[in-house]
Scaffold this motif. Structure first.
Motif, mmCIF file in Angstrom:
data_model
loop_
_atom_site.group_PDB
_atom_site.id
_atom_site.type_symbol
_atom_site.label_atom_id
_atom_site.label_comp_id
_atom_site.label_asym_id
_atom_site.label_seq_id
_atom_site.Cartn_x
_atom_site.Cartn_y
_atom_site.Cartn_z
ATOM 1 N N PRO A 13 23.620 33.099 16.171
ATOM 2 C CA PRO A 13 25.021 32.952 16.181
ATOM 3 C C PRO A 13 25.438 31.589 16.286
ATOM 4 N N MET A 14 26.471 31.092 15.974
ATOM 5 C CA MET A 14 27.189 29.911 16.369
ATOM 6 C C MET A 14 28.681 29.664 16.398
ATOM 7 N N ALA A 15 29.161 28.808 17.257
ATOM 8 C CA ALA A 15 30.555 28.633 17.521
ATOM 9 C C ALA A 15 30.952 27.041 17.631
ATOM 10 N N ALA A 16 32.041 26.762 17.835
ATOM 11 C CA ALA A 16 32.419 25.386 18.113
ATOM 12 C C ALA A 16 33.588 25.203 18.941
ATOM 13 N N SER A 17 33.764 24.427 19.575
ATOM 14 C CA SER A 17 34.899 23.722 20.221
ATOM 15 C C SER A 17 35.537 22.866 19.555
ATOM 16 N N ILE A 18 36.740 22.844 19.368
ATOM 17 C CA ILE A 18 37.655 22.100 18.558
ATOM 18 C C ILE A 18 38.815 21.247 19.569
ATOM 19 N N GLY A 19 38.981 20.165 19.439
ATOM 20 C CA GLY A 19 39.887 19.361 20.025
ATOM 21 C C GLY A 19 41.046 18.743 18.971
ATOM 22 N N ILE A 20 42.292 18.802 19.143
ATOM 23 C CA ILE A 20 43.122 18.661 18.316
ATOM 24 C C ILE A 20 44.237 17.342 18.834
ATOM 25 N N ALA A 21 44.311 16.553 18.076
ATOM 26 C CA ALA A 21 45.368 15.510 18.501
ATOM 27 C C ALA A 21 46.352 15.076 17.274
ATOM 28 N N LEU A 22 47.415 15.188 17.669
ATOM 29 C CA LEU A 22 48.643 14.717 16.795
ATOM 30 C C LEU A 22 48.841 13.225 16.898
ATOM 31 N N PHE A 23 49.338 12.848 15.657
ATOM 32 C CA PHE A 23 49.849 11.248 15.795
ATOM 33 C C PHE A 23 50.883 11.079 14.820
ATOM 34 N N ASP A 24 51.511 9.970 14.960
ATOM 35 C CA ASP A 24 52.892 9.695 14.209
ATOM 36 C C ASP A 24 52.320 8.069 13.884
ATOM 37 N N GLY A 25 53.394 7.358 13.181
ATOM 38 C CA GLY A 25 53.240 6.189 12.564
ATOM 39 C C GLY A 25 53.181 5.197 13.623
ATOM 40 N N GLN A 26 53.307 5.460 15.106
ATOM 41 C CA GLN A 26 53.067 4.325 16.381
ATOM 42 C C GLN A 26 51.899 4.436 16.748
ATOM 43 N N ALA A 27 51.011 5.343 16.233
ATOM 44 C CA ALA A 27 49.643 5.727 16.970
ATOM 45 C C ALA A 27 48.494 4.499 16.717
ATOM 46 N N ARG B 199 34.616 27.251 25.705
ATOM 47 C CA ARG B 199 34.005 27.075 24.117
ATOM 48 C C ARG B 199 34.609 28.281 23.372
ATOM 49 N N ASN B 200 34.032 28.043 21.812
ATOM 50 C CA ASN B 200 34.488 28.721 20.782
ATOM 51 C C ASN B 200 36.184 28.880 20.573
ATOM 52 N N ARG B 201 36.751 27.952 20.796
ATOM 53 C CA ARG B 201 38.270 27.823 20.722
ATOM 54 C C ARG B 201 38.792 26.368 20.365
ATOM 55 N N ALA B 202 39.919 26.351 20.137
ATOM 56 C CA ALA B 202 40.700 25.051 19.939
ATOM 57 C C ALA B 202 41.627 24.680 20.994
ATOM 58 N N SER C 25 42.666 26.166 12.641
ATOM 59 C CA SER C 25 41.673 26.335 13.559
ATOM 60 C C SER C 25 41.085 27.460 13.477
ATOM 61 N N GLU C 26 41.896 28.576 13.182
ATOM 62 C CA GLU C 26 41.513 29.912 13.153
ATOM 63 C C GLU C 26 40.384 29.944 11.982
ATOM 64 N N ARG C 27 40.767 29.273 10.718
ATOM 65 C CA ARG C 27 39.893 29.620 9.723
ATOM 66 C C ARG C 27 38.352 28.826 10.177
ATOM 67 N N LEU C 28 38.403 27.847 10.655
ATOM 68 C CA LEU C 28 37.369 27.034 11.045
ATOM 69 C C LEU C 28 36.443 27.900 12.200
ATOM 70 N N LEU C 29 37.092 28.396 13.239
ATOM 71 C CA LEU C 29 36.464 29.138 13.857
ATOM 72 C C LEU C 29 35.738 30.458 13.321
ATOM 73 N N ASP C 30 36.483 31.149 12.571
ATOM 74 C CA ASP C 30 35.877 32.251 11.777
ATOM 75 C C ASP C 30 34.910 31.912 10.856
ATOM 76 N N ALA C 31 34.923 30.585 10.125
ATOM 77 C CA ALA C 31 33.982 30.427 9.357
ATOM 78 C C ALA C 31 32.416 30.275 9.996
ATOM 79 N N LEU C 32 32.647 29.853 11.561
ATOM 80 C CA LEU C 32 31.297 29.747 12.297
ATOM 81 C C LEU C 32 30.874 31.141 12.835
ATOM 82 N N ARG C 33 31.768 31.866 13.265
ATOM 83 C CA ARG C 33 31.756 33.021 14.121
ATOM 84 C C ARG C 33 30.496 33.989 13.413
ATOM 85 N N SER C 34 30.870 34.117 11.921
ATOM 86 C CA SER C 34 29.858 34.994 11.256
ATOM 87 C C SER C 34 28.537 34.695 11.602
#
Length: 960
Positions: free
Chosen positions: A649-663, A684-687, A621-630
């Motif tokens: 300038p550009m930023a993004a909001s990141i949503g993260i969902a974990l999954f396993d074999g039952q999802a 914004r500008n965060r994960a 997530s940090e790498r993705l946000l840094d790639a856009l922050r510049s």
């Protein structure tokens, strides 16, 4: 062997000492006749006798020699190989050696003799002329028998009178009407022994009625001639009747037989003198006579091989036995032309020699069938090796891989295209199998195909394509063509075929499929392909532990770009964003565009531990946000980026969902979407992780990175020093190690903050700070005699060293110090060799020119090679502690350590072992000749003041 015998004899006698170079201890004077070198030159050879052995033969001879030494009571061994003559040519020699042992039975060397076997074969035409002469002689004998003169005679047993026919009289030089008595006849033409013999035959015939058939020598003065004397009785009573017979002139036949024997003797002498072996086959009886040279060619004594056909049969190579025997029997039935065969035979030493056998019929039966076949054996192993070399040179030019296998599908032939295709050495691959490099997912199918081809007479209906995994891990698609090879036996001998690289064609086909499943603007997978991969990822998680994750990125305020700069500029921005996201992710991650300004990253191989998975997602997530922050540069008047561009300038909001074999795929996507909106809601500008507990850990990781940045900027780092010692226990240097004590976090382990620094880019300012602290310590020590010769090693990461600014910044830093720069040693890990070799060499030479030295850290675990070490100004090798830890492993780690130390000694490099923690490890390293050691056994890392006190307490003046 005794001294006089050692320097005499028709061959070169020599004594070697064991070792890698076979140092010559003593050699006979006639070595100059074989190798063009004097005994003095042989005794002082640089690199020993092994330096003269042909490179292609050195390994096999070395292995055989080592096996001989390892044998407790080895017999005399025989080795055949090529050796360099002083004139630059290669001589083929046969070496006979025995092991010399001391009183305790330990091997101290070899002794033996070397024979030059490269003499050119005599002209074979001379041989076949001798065979033709033999055949003509035998035909002459047959013609002589056909035109032999036969004369009749009659003896009256009652009167003893003899009557002769004209031919018989002519044989004796008598007139036809001239009569003689039996006694006078016998006395005139037969010598005493033959006279009594014939008289006895006639008397026996008169008594018993038995006939006779004898060969006699007739006397005519000083001349004599041979006749065949045949008699038959026609009796009228005891002592009465007549004895009829014939006398056949066989003098020519007898002379022909004598000439034939002499001719055979001359022919045998010529063949034996040619250096080839001779065989004589009686087709009717199956008996075969072999000459002494025939047996010596294979290393056998005269009595070791009986003169039987089955003896020859038992020495044939199994793969050629059926074909060769069938050809020999066919020729024995017809006898047409010349029999020519090539095959391998087992030598006395167990090796295989290539033999050229030629034969020709020299005797026929009355019905025209071959009765006797004579021929030669010539050792053509050297010629076959030369032919093989020429064949390989031709095959090596092909772009396709050409191969052969044995019956167990092990490689017996590979051309150089194999190295280009797989990146693997041909020499090391021989003896392996194709499945060693087949992609795991294709291995079962390829194995089944190879078995089908080997077991079937018919070739496959179509070419088969599968994936190979190169030595560097890259995958290549190849097309296999293979047929079964047989050697005249019902059992298959193996396969022959080719491998063609079809990666480019497969990529073109893949491109067609890609266009249907990828976004037209960015080239990323589209929603359809993403959902397909997500479903497959969920199924895989049902079969293996761990987590997967879906990251949904939505650009913040992207609508403003379209509204203010137009959709064309927005498209340019989306392409750039896609590229940055792709580069921020790993190759195995799936990056997709869902549509509009939404992007998705699918990560499948997260660890089973939630903490480890959170750490991985935090970094991503940090790498993705840094790639856009510049920010982005978009020209104010057009969507094209120019040097006069305006900063956007550009930023993004990141949503993260974990999954396993039952999802479920839809649910996972929905959870990521919910988390993404939560991120926008929180500023914004965060994960944001769908699981709040994981979000907390990500926040902590980000906080630690911020704390580390503050520690570097606020000068809150310090160094610990760990001593380095020579084999005698004297301190010779130290390694500077970074330490971080944070007011809130406490003492943070380097195992935590060093990787964090590498991942966030903080390693550059961190490394510069450590180098500055190390130089300050050296500056303060330069006037202390106890530190006079102590060198200080400072670790520099690959990420630091590959920066173009590293060398000028380092030189600028060093300008502020006065200590001798030779005492500063930069430690690099082997991963530095993965960088551009020219830039690496240039940077190292520049710093080496100022006096700095270089140490290769963790040696044996990375990318370095002997060639790399020779080209770069490396001063020291550090054996990785993983090898030292298991130094008692005599299969893996101990040989690796021994090899590294030997290589360092050969290249005149210092070698130091790190991680030495026990007396046993230290003792073994001293036995192996390791130059230095570092580890907790001698000294634990300590702050500077404690380290200085430690050095002073030892009282050593000058270190080394």
């Amino acid at each position: 062997m005794s001294k006089p015998y050692f320097h005499s004899g028709p061959v070169v006698t020599v004594r070697w000492s064991p070792g890698d170079d076979w140092h010559v201890e003593e050699i006979s004077a006639n070595v100059e006749e074989v190798l063009g070198r004097t005994p003095e030159e042989m005794l002082s050879l640089e690199g020993g006798y092994a330096g003269l052995v042909h490179p292609d033969d050195l390994e096999s001879v070395t292995v055989a020699a080592e096996a001989t030494l390892a044998h407790s009571n080895p017999p005399r061994r025989h080795y055949a190989y090529r050796v360099a003559h002083a004139d630059g040519s290669w001589r083929h020699v046969l070496e006979h050696v025995s092991v010399v042992r001391d009183a305790s039975g330990e091997p101290t060397g070899f002794t033996g003799y070397v024979i030059d076997v490269t003499a050119v074969r005599h002209n074979e035409q001379r041989l076949w002329e001798a065979l033709e002469d033999l055949a003509r002689t035998r035909r002459f004998l047959e013609e002589t028998n056909e035109v032999a003169r036969v004369g009749g005679w009659e003896v009256d047993l009652s009167s003893g009178g003899v009557r002769l026919t004209s031919v018989a009289a002519a044989l004796h030089g008598l007139a036809v009407d001239e009569t003689a008595t039996l006694e006078g006849y016998l006395s005139t033409f037969l010598a005493g022994r033959d006279r009594e013999r014939v008289r006895g035959l006639i008397d026996a015939a008169a008594r018993t009625g038995a006939g006779f058939d004898e060969e006699l020598r007739l006397q005519a003065g000083s001349d004599s001639s041979w006749v065949r004397f045949i008699g038959h009785l026609d009796a009228t009573g005891p002592g009465h009747g007549r004895l009829y017979g014939v006398t056949q002139d066989i003098d020519r036949r007898k002379r022909s037989e004598r000439d034939l024997r002499e001719s055979e003797m001359r022919w045998q002498f010529a063949l034996e003198g040619s250096g080839d072996g001779v065989w004589d086959w009686d087709v009717l009886t199956g008996d075969v006579r072999y000459s002494r040279r025939w047996k010596e060619m294979l290393g056998y004594e005269e009595e070791e091989i009986p003169n039987r056909f089955d003896a020859w049969l038992s020495l044939l190579h199994p793969e050629e036995r059926d074909t060769v025997v069938a050809a020999a029997r066919r020729y024995g039935e017809r006898g047409e032309g010349t029999l020519v065969l090539e095959f391998r035979m087992r030598s006395r030493g167990g090796g295989w020699r290539w033999i050229l056998s030629r034969g020709r019929v020299v005797e026929w039966s009355e019905d025209g069938a071959p009765v006797r076949i004579v021929g030669t054996h010539a050792d053509i192993t050297a010629q076959r090796d030369d032919q093989e070399a020429r064949y390989r040179a031709l095959v090596d030019q092909l772009h396709e891989v050409v191969f052969r296998t044995d019956s167990k599908l092990r490689w017996t032939l590979l051309n150089r295209a194999w190295e280009r295709l797989t990146g693997l050495s041909v020499l090391r691959s021989l003896g392996g199998v194709l499945l060693d490099v087949v992609h795991p997912e294709d291995r079962d199918a390829v194995s089944a195909l190879l078995d089908d081809v080997r077991d079937s007479d018919a070739p496959p209906d179509e070419d088969f394509e599968f994936r190979l995994v190169r030595g560097d891990g890259a995958e290549r698609w190849v097309q296999l063509r293979a047929v079964r090879e047989t050697q005249g036996s019902a059992q298959p001998a193996g396969l022959a075929g080719s491998l063609l690289d079809v990666t480019r064609r497969r990529e073109q086909e893949e491109e067609v499929r890609r266009l249907a499943l990828h976004d037209a603007l960015t080239g990323l997978p589209n929603r359809r392909l993403l959902l397909d991969r997500l479903e497959h990822a969920i199924k895989r998680k049902g079969r293996q532990p761990g987590h997967g994750a879906l990251l949904l990125l939505d650009l913040d305020d992207f609508k403003d770009v379209n509204d203010t700069r137009g959709h064309e500029a927005g498209d340019v921005l989306l392409i750039d964003v896609a590229s940055r996201i792709r580069h921020a992710c790993r190759e195995e991650d799936t990056v997709a565009r869902m549509g509009g300004d939404e992007f998705v990253v699918l990560v499948e191989d997260l660890p089973e531990s939630e903490a480890a998975a959170a750490h991985r997602l935090e970094l991503l997530s940090e790498r993705l946000l840094d790639a856009l922050r510049s920010g982005f540069a978009v020209d104010a008047g057009s969507p094209l980026r120019t040097s006069a561009a305006a900063h956007l300038p550009m930023a993004a909001s990141i949503g993260i969902a974990l999954f396993d074999g039952q999802a479920e795929a839809g649910t996972v996507l929905q959870q990521a979407d919910v988390a993404m909106y939560r991120a926008k809601h929180d500023g914004r500008n965060r994960a944001q992780v769908f699981d709040p507990a994981m979000q907390t850990r990500i926040d902590e990781r980000i906080a630690m990175a911020g704390a580390l940045r503050a520690a570097i900027d606020g000068d809150r780092l310090h160094l610990a020093f760990q001593g380095q010692f020579d084999m005698d226990g004297r301190i010779i240097g130290a390694e500077a190690l970074a330490r971080w004590d944070d007011p809130a976090l406490g003492a943070v382990s380097p195992a935590r903050f060093i990787p964090l620094a590498e991942e966030t880019g903080l390693i550059v300012p961190l490394g510069r700070r450590v180098l500055a602290l190390g130089c300050a310590a050296l500056e303060s020590w330069q006037h202390d005699p106890r530190f006079r010769d102590i060198a200080l090693s400072v670790n520099v990461s690959v990420r630091e060293f590959e920066r173009p600014e590293f060398v000028p910044e380092t030189l600028e830093l060093l300008e502020g110090f006065t200590f001798p720069l030779v005492r500063l040693q930069i430690e690099l890990t082997e991963s530095v060799f993965a960088t551009d070799p020219d830039d690496l060499a240039s940077a190292m030479r520049t710093l080496r020119g100022r006096g700095l030295r270089f140490s290769m850290d963790d040696f044996g675990t990375g990318y370095s090679s002997l060639r790399s070490l020779r080209q770069l100004p490396i001063h020291q090798l550090k054996i990785d502690q993983s090898f030292v830890r298991d130094i008692d492993n005599e299969v893996v780690d101990l040989p690796i350590i021994r090899t590294i130390i030997a290589m360092a000694h050969a290249m005149e490099l210092e070698v130091i072992a790190e991680g030495v923690e026990t007396e046993l490890q230290a003792a073994r390293l001293r036995e192996l000749g390791c130059w230095g050691m570092q580890g907790w056994l001698m000294h634990r890392p300590s702050p500077r003041a404690e380290f200085e006190a430690f050095v002073h307490a030892r009282g050593e003046d000058g270190g080394a």
